[in-house]
Design a protein around this motif. Structure first.
Motif, PDB file in Angstrom:
ATOM      1  N   CYS A   1      -1.754 -23.153   7.123  1.00 28.32           N
ATOM      2  CA  CYS A   1      -1.556 -22.536   8.564  1.00 28.32           C
ATOM      3  C   CYS A   1      -0.027 -22.687   8.760  1.00 28.32           C
ATOM      4  O   CYS A   1       0.428 -21.925   9.611  1.00 28.32           O
ATOM      5  N   CYS A   2       0.732 -23.174   8.108  1.00 26.99           N
ATOM      6  CA  CYS A   2       2.095 -23.102   8.089  1.00 26.99           C
ATOM      7  C   CYS A   2       2.886 -21.909   7.701  1.00 26.99           C
ATOM      8  O   CYS A   2       3.959 -21.872   7.854  1.00 26.99           O
ATOM      9  N   LEU A   3       2.047 -21.055   6.776  1.00 25.41           N
ATOM     10  CA  LEU A   3       2.640 -19.909   6.425  1.00 25.41           C
ATOM     11  C   LEU A   3       2.326 -18.673   6.688  1.00 25.41           C
ATOM     12  O   LEU A   3       2.267 -17.655   5.877  1.00 25.41           O
ATOM     13  N   ASN A   4       2.004 -18.518   7.922  1.00 32.56           N
ATOM     14  CA  ASN A   4       1.901 -17.194   8.401  1.00 32.56           C
ATOM     15  C   ASN A   4       3.149 -16.352   7.925  1.00 32.56           C
ATOM     16  O   ASN A   4       4.310 -16.716   8.106  1.00 32.56           O
ATOM     17  N   GLY A   5       2.777 -14.872   7.604  1.00 29.04           N
ATOM     18  CA  GLY A   5       4.021 -14.000   7.291  1.00 29.04           C
ATOM     19  C   GLY A   5       4.620 -14.422   5.989  1.00 29.04           C
ATOM     20  O   GLY A   5       5.689 -13.870   5.370  1.00 29.04           O
ATOM     21  N   THR A   6       4.012 -15.382   5.202  1.00 26.02           N
ATOM     22  CA  THR A   6       4.155 -15.952   3.779  1.00 26.02           C
ATOM     23  C   THR A   6       3.331 -15.482   2.910  1.00 26.02           C
ATOM     24  O   THR A   6       2.046 -15.515   2.979  1.00 26.02           O
ATOM     25  N   VAL A   7       3.819 -14.849   1.475  1.00 26.81           N
ATOM     26  CA  VAL A   7       2.893 -14.529   0.501  1.00 26.81           C
ATOM     27  C   VAL A   7       2.258 -15.586  -0.037  1.00 26.81           C
ATOM     28  O   VAL A   7       2.860 -16.585  -0.778  1.00 26.81           O
ATOM     29  N   ARG A   8       1.005 -15.603  -0.196  1.00 24.63           N
ATOM     30  CA  ARG A   8       0.064 -16.806  -0.911  1.00 24.63           C
ATOM     31  C   ARG A   8      -0.848 -16.208  -1.664  1.00 24.63           C
ATOM     32  O   ARG A   8      -1.156 -14.926  -1.667  1.00 24.63           O
ATOM     33  N   MET A   9      -1.610 -16.930  -2.525  1.00 23.90           N
ATOM     34  CA  MET A   9      -2.928 -16.339  -3.348  1.00 23.90           C
ATOM     35  C   MET A   9      -3.871 -15.808  -2.259  1.00 23.90           C
ATOM     36  O   MET A   9      -4.068 -16.490  -1.265  1.00 23.90           O
ATOM     37  N   GLY A  10      -4.167 -14.650  -2.497  1.00 20.82           N
ATOM     38  CA  GLY A  10      -5.247 -13.924  -1.722  1.00 20.82           C
ATOM     39  C   GLY A  10      -4.614 -12.921  -0.415  1.00 20.82           C
ATOM     40  O   GLY A  10      -5.274 -12.439   0.174  1.00 20.82           O
ATOM     41  N   SER A  11      -3.405 -13.163  -0.466  1.00 19.68           N
ATOM     42  CA  SER A  11      -2.440 -12.409   0.756  1.00 19.68           C
ATOM     43  C   SER A  11      -2.611 -10.823   0.068  1.00 19.68           C
ATOM     44  O   SER A  11      -2.342 -10.421  -0.762  1.00 19.68           O
ATOM     45  N   GLN A  12      -2.931 -10.153   1.323  1.00 17.50           N
ATOM     46  CA  GLN A  12      -2.456  -8.696   1.528  1.00 17.50           C
ATOM     47  C   GLN A  12      -1.033  -8.342   1.961  1.00 17.50           C
ATOM     48  O   GLN A  12      -0.583  -8.949   2.676  1.00 17.50           O
ATOM     49  N   VAL A  13      -0.142  -7.659   0.714  1.00 14.48           N
ATOM     50  CA  VAL A  13       0.974  -7.757   0.775  1.00 14.48           C
ATOM     51  C   VAL A  13       1.416  -6.423   0.844  1.00 14.48           C
ATOM     52  O   VAL A  13       1.210  -5.489   0.179  1.00 14.48           O
ATOM     53  N   ARG A  14       2.406  -5.867   1.694  1.00 12.87           N
ATOM     54  CA  ARG A  14       3.099  -4.765   1.688  1.00 12.87           C
ATOM     55  C   ARG A  14       4.519  -4.871   1.291  1.00 12.87           C
ATOM     56  O   ARG A  14       5.178  -5.454   1.857  1.00 12.87           O
ATOM     57  N   TYR A  15       4.911  -4.295   0.154  1.00  9.37           N
ATOM     58  CA  TYR A  15       6.335  -4.394  -0.093  1.00  9.37           C
ATOM     59  C   TYR A  15       7.026  -3.030  -0.559  1.00  9.37           C
ATOM     60  O   TYR A  15       6.264  -1.840  -0.601  1.00  9.37           O
ATOM     61  N   CYS A  16       8.395  -2.848  -0.573  1.00 11.89           N
ATOM     62  CA  CYS A  16       9.050  -1.858  -0.916  1.00 11.89           C
ATOM     63  C   CYS A  16       9.725  -2.126  -2.124  1.00 11.89           C
ATOM     64  O   CYS A  16      10.394  -3.230  -2.430  1.00 11.89           O
ATOM     65  N   ASP A  17       9.693  -1.108  -3.134  1.00 11.95           N
ATOM     66  CA  ASP A  17      10.433  -1.210  -4.552  1.00 11.95           C
ATOM     67  C   ASP A  17      12.264  -0.660  -3.948  1.00 11.95           C
ATOM     68  O   ASP A  17      12.015   0.486  -3.579  1.00 11.95           O
ATOM     69  N   ASP A  18      13.037  -1.551  -3.888  1.00 12.13           N
ATOM     70  CA  ASP A  18      14.139  -1.193  -3.407  1.00 12.13           C
ATOM     71  C   ASP A  18      14.950  -0.134  -4.244  1.00 12.13           C
ATOM     72  O   ASP A  18      15.860   0.741  -3.541  1.00 12.13           O
ATOM     73  N   LYS A  19      14.660   0.142  -5.334  1.00  6.81           N
ATOM     74  CA  LYS A  19      15.272   1.178  -6.154  1.00  6.81           C
ATOM     75  C   LYS A  19      14.479   2.551  -5.761  1.00  6.81           C
ATOM     76  O   LYS A  19      15.345   3.583  -5.375  1.00  6.81           O
ATOM     77  N   THR A  20      13.269   2.693  -5.858  1.00  5.84           N
ATOM     78  CA  THR A  20      12.549   3.947  -5.745  1.00  5.84           C
ATOM     79  C   THR A  20      12.362   4.248  -4.193  1.00  5.84           C
ATOM     80  O   THR A  20      11.871   5.314  -3.830  1.00  5.84           O
ATOM     81  N   GLY A  21      12.124   3.300  -3.294  1.00  8.04           N
ATOM     82  CA  GLY A  21      11.648   3.414  -1.936  1.00  8.04           C
ATOM     83  C   GLY A  21      10.218   3.330  -1.736  1.00  8.04           C
ATOM     84  O   GLY A  21       9.706   3.582  -0.880  1.00  8.04           O
ATOM     85  N   GLU A  22       9.615   3.083  -2.915  1.00 16.63           N
ATOM     86  CA  GLU A  22       8.157   3.355  -2.688  1.00 16.63           C
ATOM     87  C   GLU A  22       7.703   2.015  -2.088  1.00 16.63           C
ATOM     88  O   GLU A  22       8.073   1.284  -2.460  1.00 16.63           O
ATOM     89  N   VAL A  23       6.620   2.503  -1.203  1.00 21.36           N
ATOM     90  CA  VAL A  23       6.113   1.305  -0.502  1.00 21.36           C
ATOM     91  C   VAL A  23       4.647   1.286  -1.190  1.00 21.36           C
ATOM     92  O   VAL A  23       3.886   1.878  -1.201  1.00 21.36           O
ATOM     93  N   ARG A  24       4.379  -0.119  -1.286  1.00 21.84           N
ATOM     94  CA  ARG A  24       2.895  -0.472  -1.768  1.00 21.84           C
ATOM     95  C   ARG A  24       2.117  -1.384  -1.244  1.00 21.84           C
ATOM     96  O   ARG A  24       2.607  -2.478  -0.718  1.00 21.84           O
ATOM     97  N   ASP A  25       0.993  -1.315  -1.136  1.00 19.74           N
ATOM     98  CA  ASP A  25      -0.036  -2.458  -0.528  1.00 19.74           C
ATOM     99  C   ASP A  25      -0.912  -3.235  -1.699  1.00 19.74           C
ATOM    100  O   ASP A  25      -1.676  -2.322  -2.272  1.00 19.74           O
TER     101      ASP A  25
END
Length: 133
Positions: free
Chosen positions: A55-79
């Motif tokens: 519960c202390c990890l809201n907004g933090t990637v942990r196992m089972g998290s759905q994550v949206r991230y950006c590849d900083d070189k290509t600009g591609e966003v993935r979920d």
């Protein structure tokens, strides 16, 4: 006199005590099959801060998290969803924590960026845009 290239500063990361225990064991048991990623994951667990409750990890990637991230070189966003190796399924966008991207994402918070090496020795940089736990 040759200059040694400095390691990039790594962002602080946080994981639950249970994830730290399980991921450290996974890194140890995978060292002969996936030595580079296992070493990277083990290093990430060694430097991680640990909390007892998720519960202390809201907004933090942990196992089972759905994550949206950006590849900083290509600009591609993935979920993706970060999972253990036996749960991975790229067609469902479920990536293993025992991949370079998965090991890089664990413990990061929204807005953090991490640089890491790929198996091909290229440097990649990812920024976490969103996390649903």
């Amino acid at each position: 006199m040759s200059k040694k290239k400095a390691e990039p500063l790594l962002p602080p990361i946080t994981v639950t005590a249970d994830d730290m225990r399980r991921l450290s064991a996974l890194a140890d048991s995978s060292e002969t099959v996936f030595p580079r990623v296992a070493h990277f994951l083990a290093r990430e667990m060694e430097r991680a801060s640990q909390v007892g409750d998720a519960c202390c990890l809201n907004g933090t990637v942990r196992m089972g998290s759905q994550v949206r991230y950006c590849d900083d070189k290509t600009g591609e966003v993935r979920d993706v969803v970060l999972v253990y190796p036996h749960e991975a399924d790229i067609t469902l966008r479920r990536i293993s924590v025992l991949t370079p991207v998965g090991a890089a994402l664990i413990g990061l918070s929204v807005g953090q960026t991490i640089k890491f090496k790929t198996p091909g020795h290229q440097t990649r940089s990812l920024t976490v845009l969103g996390v649903s736990n």
